[in-house]
Design a protein around this motif. Structure first.
Motif, PDB file in Angstrom:
ATOM      1  N   GLY A 204      37.761 -19.815  26.749  1.00 28.37           N
ATOM      2  CA  GLY A 204      36.546 -19.450  27.466  1.00 28.37           C
ATOM      3  C   GLY A 204      35.463 -20.474  27.212  1.00 28.37           C
ATOM      4  O   GLY A 204      35.657 -21.671  27.454  1.00 28.37           O
ATOM      5  N   LYS A 205      34.335 -20.035  26.686  1.00 27.07           N
ATOM      6  CA  LYS A 205      33.225 -20.934  26.407  1.00 27.07           C
ATOM      7  C   LYS A 205      33.222 -21.416  24.950  1.00 27.07           C
ATOM      8  O   LYS A 205      32.234 -21.983  24.485  1.00 27.07           O
ATOM      9  CB  LYS A 205      31.902 -20.258  26.749  1.00 27.07           C
ATOM     10  N   PHE A 206      34.327 -21.185  24.263  1.00 27.00           N
ATOM     11  CA  PHE A 206      34.483 -21.627  22.878  1.00 27.00           C
ATOM     12  C   PHE A 206      35.411 -22.844  22.883  1.00 27.00           C
ATOM     13  O   PHE A 206      36.590 -22.731  23.221  1.00 27.00           O
ATOM     14  CB  PHE A 206      35.072 -20.489  22.049  1.00 27.00           C
ATOM     15  N   ILE A 207      34.873 -24.009  22.521  1.00 29.13           N
ATOM     16  CA  ILE A 207      35.598 -25.268  22.692  1.00 29.13           C
ATOM     17  C   ILE A 207      35.633 -26.038  21.376  1.00 29.13           C
ATOM     18  O   ILE A 207      34.588 -26.312  20.782  1.00 29.13           O
ATOM     19  CB  ILE A 207      34.932 -26.130  23.789  1.00 29.13           C
ATOM     20  N   THR A 208      36.841 -26.388  20.930  1.00 29.36           N
ATOM     21  CA  THR A 208      36.992 -27.098  19.668  1.00 29.36           C
ATOM     22  C   THR A 208      37.967 -28.264  19.794  1.00 29.36           C
ATOM     23  O   THR A 208      38.855 -28.259  20.657  1.00 29.36           O
ATOM     24  CB  THR A 208      37.489 -26.152  18.557  1.00 29.36           C
ATOM     25  N   GLY A 209      37.793 -29.250  18.903  1.00 29.73           N
ATOM     26  CA  GLY A 209      38.679 -30.406  18.858  1.00 29.73           C
ATOM     27  C   GLY A 209      39.161 -30.645  17.444  1.00 29.73           C
ATOM     28  O   GLY A 209      38.464 -30.330  16.476  1.00 29.73           O
ATOM     29  N   GLN A 210      40.344 -31.213  17.305  1.00 28.42           N
ATOM     30  CA  GLN A 210      41.011 -31.294  16.007  1.00 28.42           C
ATOM     31  C   GLN A 210      40.495 -32.396  15.086  1.00 28.42           C
ATOM     32  O   GLN A 210      40.422 -32.202  13.873  1.00 28.42           O
ATOM     33  CB  GLN A 210      42.515 -31.465  16.216  1.00 28.42           C
ATOM     34  N   ASN A 211      40.144 -33.549  15.635  1.00 25.22           N
ATOM     35  CA  ASN A 211      39.928 -34.728  14.803  1.00 25.22           C
ATOM     36  C   ASN A 211      39.084 -35.767  15.554  1.00 25.22           C
ATOM     37  O   ASN A 211      38.666 -35.520  16.698  1.00 25.22           O
ATOM     38  CB  ASN A 211      41.282 -35.311  14.402  1.00 25.22           C
ATOM     39  N   PRO A 212      38.832 -36.941  14.959  1.00 26.35           N
ATOM     40  CA  PRO A 212      37.998 -37.935  15.657  1.00 26.35           C
ATOM     41  C   PRO A 212      38.515 -38.318  17.037  1.00 26.35           C
ATOM     42  O   PRO A 212      37.723 -38.538  17.958  1.00 26.35           O
ATOM     43  CB  PRO A 212      38.028 -39.138  14.700  1.00 26.35           C
ATOM     44  N   ALA A 213      39.826 -38.386  17.193  1.00 24.98           N
ATOM     45  CA  ALA A 213      40.398 -38.761  18.491  1.00 24.98           C
ATOM     46  C   ALA A 213      40.120 -37.720  19.562  1.00 24.98           C
ATOM     47  O   ALA A 213      40.263 -37.991  20.764  1.00 24.98           O
ATOM     48  CB  ALA A 213      41.908 -38.973  18.350  1.00 24.98           C
ATOM     49  N   ALA A 221      35.565 -31.593  28.002  1.00 20.24           N
ATOM     50  CA  ALA A 221      35.833 -30.171  28.228  1.00 20.24           C
ATOM     51  C   ALA A 221      34.526 -29.390  28.340  1.00 20.24           C
ATOM     52  O   ALA A 221      34.440 -28.432  29.119  1.00 20.24           O
ATOM     53  CB  ALA A 221      36.696 -29.620  27.089  1.00 20.24           C
ATOM     54  N   ILE A 222      33.517 -29.790  27.566  1.00 20.65           N
ATOM     55  CA  ILE A 222      32.206 -29.147  27.664  1.00 20.65           C
ATOM     56  C   ILE A 222      31.589 -29.396  29.026  1.00 20.65           C
ATOM     57  O   ILE A 222      31.066 -28.483  29.671  1.00 20.65           O
ATOM     58  CB  ILE A 222      31.281 -29.649  26.540  1.00 20.65           C
ATOM     59  N   VAL A 223      31.680 -30.636  29.493  1.00 23.99           N
ATOM     60  CA  VAL A 223      31.155 -30.980  30.813  1.00 23.99           C
ATOM     61  C   VAL A 223      31.853 -30.146  31.896  1.00 23.99           C
ATOM     62  O   VAL A 223      31.210 -29.607  32.807  1.00 23.99           O
ATOM     63  CB  VAL A 223      31.312 -32.480  31.100  1.00 23.99           C
ATOM     64  N   LYS A 224      33.155 -30.011  31.760  1.00 25.42           N
ATOM     65  CA  LYS A 224      33.923 -29.210  32.747  1.00 25.42           C
ATOM     66  C   LYS A 224      33.469 -27.753  32.702  1.00 25.42           C
ATOM     67  O   LYS A 224      33.302 -27.113  33.749  1.00 25.42           O
ATOM     68  CB  LYS A 224      35.413 -29.318  32.436  1.00 25.42           C
ATOM     69  N   ALA A 225      33.245 -27.240  31.494  1.00 25.57           N
ATOM     70  CA  ALA A 225      32.840 -25.840  31.351  1.00 25.57           C
ATOM     71  C   ALA A 225      31.452 -25.590  31.929  1.00 25.57           C
ATOM     72  O   ALA A 225      31.156 -24.467  32.375  1.00 25.57           O
ATOM     73  CB  ALA A 225      32.860 -25.447  29.883  1.00 25.57           C
ATOM     74  N   LEU A 226      30.605 -26.614  31.928  1.00 25.95           N
ATOM     75  CA  LEU A 226      29.259 -26.462  32.438  1.00 25.95           C
ATOM     76  C   LEU A 226      29.119 -26.831  33.909  1.00 25.95           C
ATOM     77  O   LEU A 226      28.040 -26.696  34.476  1.00 25.95           O
ATOM     78  CB  LEU A 226      28.300 -27.330  31.604  1.00 25.95           C
ATOM     79  N   SER A 227      30.205 -27.281  34.495  1.00 29.84           N
ATOM     80  CA  SER A 227      30.153 -27.709  35.912  1.00 29.84           C
ATOM     81  C   SER A 227      30.200 -26.509  36.857  1.00 29.84           C
ATOM     82  O   SER A 227      30.791 -25.479  36.543  1.00 29.84           O
ATOM     83  CB  SER A 227      31.340 -28.628  36.215  1.00 29.84           C
TER      84      SER A 227
END
Length: 227
Positions: A204-213, A221-227
């Motif tokens: 949903g609106k909770f977005i996380t990433g694993q590491n620097p890459a 993904a944030i931009v997509k969620a806010l579009s």
């Protein structure tokens, strides 16, 4: 209308005695993605003023030949040297579309237990805003409890810096808790891929990433969620 993101950095420094700071590519890459999208960014930290950079991440960026991060370092120091005090944003979730926490080891030491941060995350989440973090950034969610008494991360699909990634840099015994274990213990559905490979989890609106890459892909993904 221009989208606005509150970016929260650590105030815990990387010293000879302690890991800490924010990790260069985890701010640089999202910064460029957000700016390309035309977003307005506000930068805050628990203490305000200069948010300490993890100096190891400069060497890391050089080793990775990450010209994007090194250019950001050279041209945008005002971003992290003039952060606002985080408490100034209490009650202001309505002014923003998302909150984002870059990683680096710093958040594990300060933001994970920072009362203002925990309350702000609850405020953003319960207002229906995008809540996001990358690498060690998801440490900030560990102790967040919602108004209904439920842990924020309970049953949330998410990711973050893994036990094996921590071990790979010899930091297992140098952190107050292992992020993967801590989030799983709170009921999170923790997913991971091979060490240092990109991995973004959107629940949903909770977005996380694993590491620097994963930093740039998280921002996308944030931009997509806010579009």
């Amino acid at each position: 209308m221009t989208k606005k993101i509150l970016v929260v950095l650590t105030s815990h420094p990387h010293t000879d005695d302690s890991l800490g700071g924010w990790f260069l590519p985890e701010l640089a890459h999202p910064y460029n993605v957000f700016k390309k999208a035309g977003y307005s960014l506000t930068f805050a930290s628990p203490k305000g003023g200069e948010a300490p950079l993890d100096w190891f991440s400069i060497d890391f960026s050089k080793q990775q030949k990450d010209s994007e991060s090194l250019e950001f370092l050279e041209k945008n120091e005002q971003v992290w040297k003039t952060t606002k005090v985080l408490s100034e944003f209490s009650g202001k979730s309505g002014e923003y579309d998302a909150i984002f926490y870059p990683g680096g080891h710093g958040p594990v030491f300060d933001l994970a237990i920072d009362e203002t941060s925990k309350k702000l995350i609850t405020e953003f989440w319960e207002a229906g805003k995008v809540v996001s973090a990358v690498c060690h950034g998801p440490a900030v969610f560990r102790n967040v409890v919602l108004s209904n008494g439920q842990d924020l991360v309970s049953e949330k699909k998410l990711t973050g810096y893994t036990n094996s990634e921590e071990a790979a840099i010899g930091a297992t015994e140098k952190v107050p808790f292992l992020l993967e274990d801590a989030l799983a213990a709170k009921g999170a559905v923790f997913s991971k891929v091979a060490d240092y490979q990109p991995n973004v989890v959107v629940d949903g609106k909770f977005i996380t990433g694993q590491n620097p890459a994963s930093a740039g892909p998280v921002a996308e993904a944030i931009v997509k969620a806010l579009s």
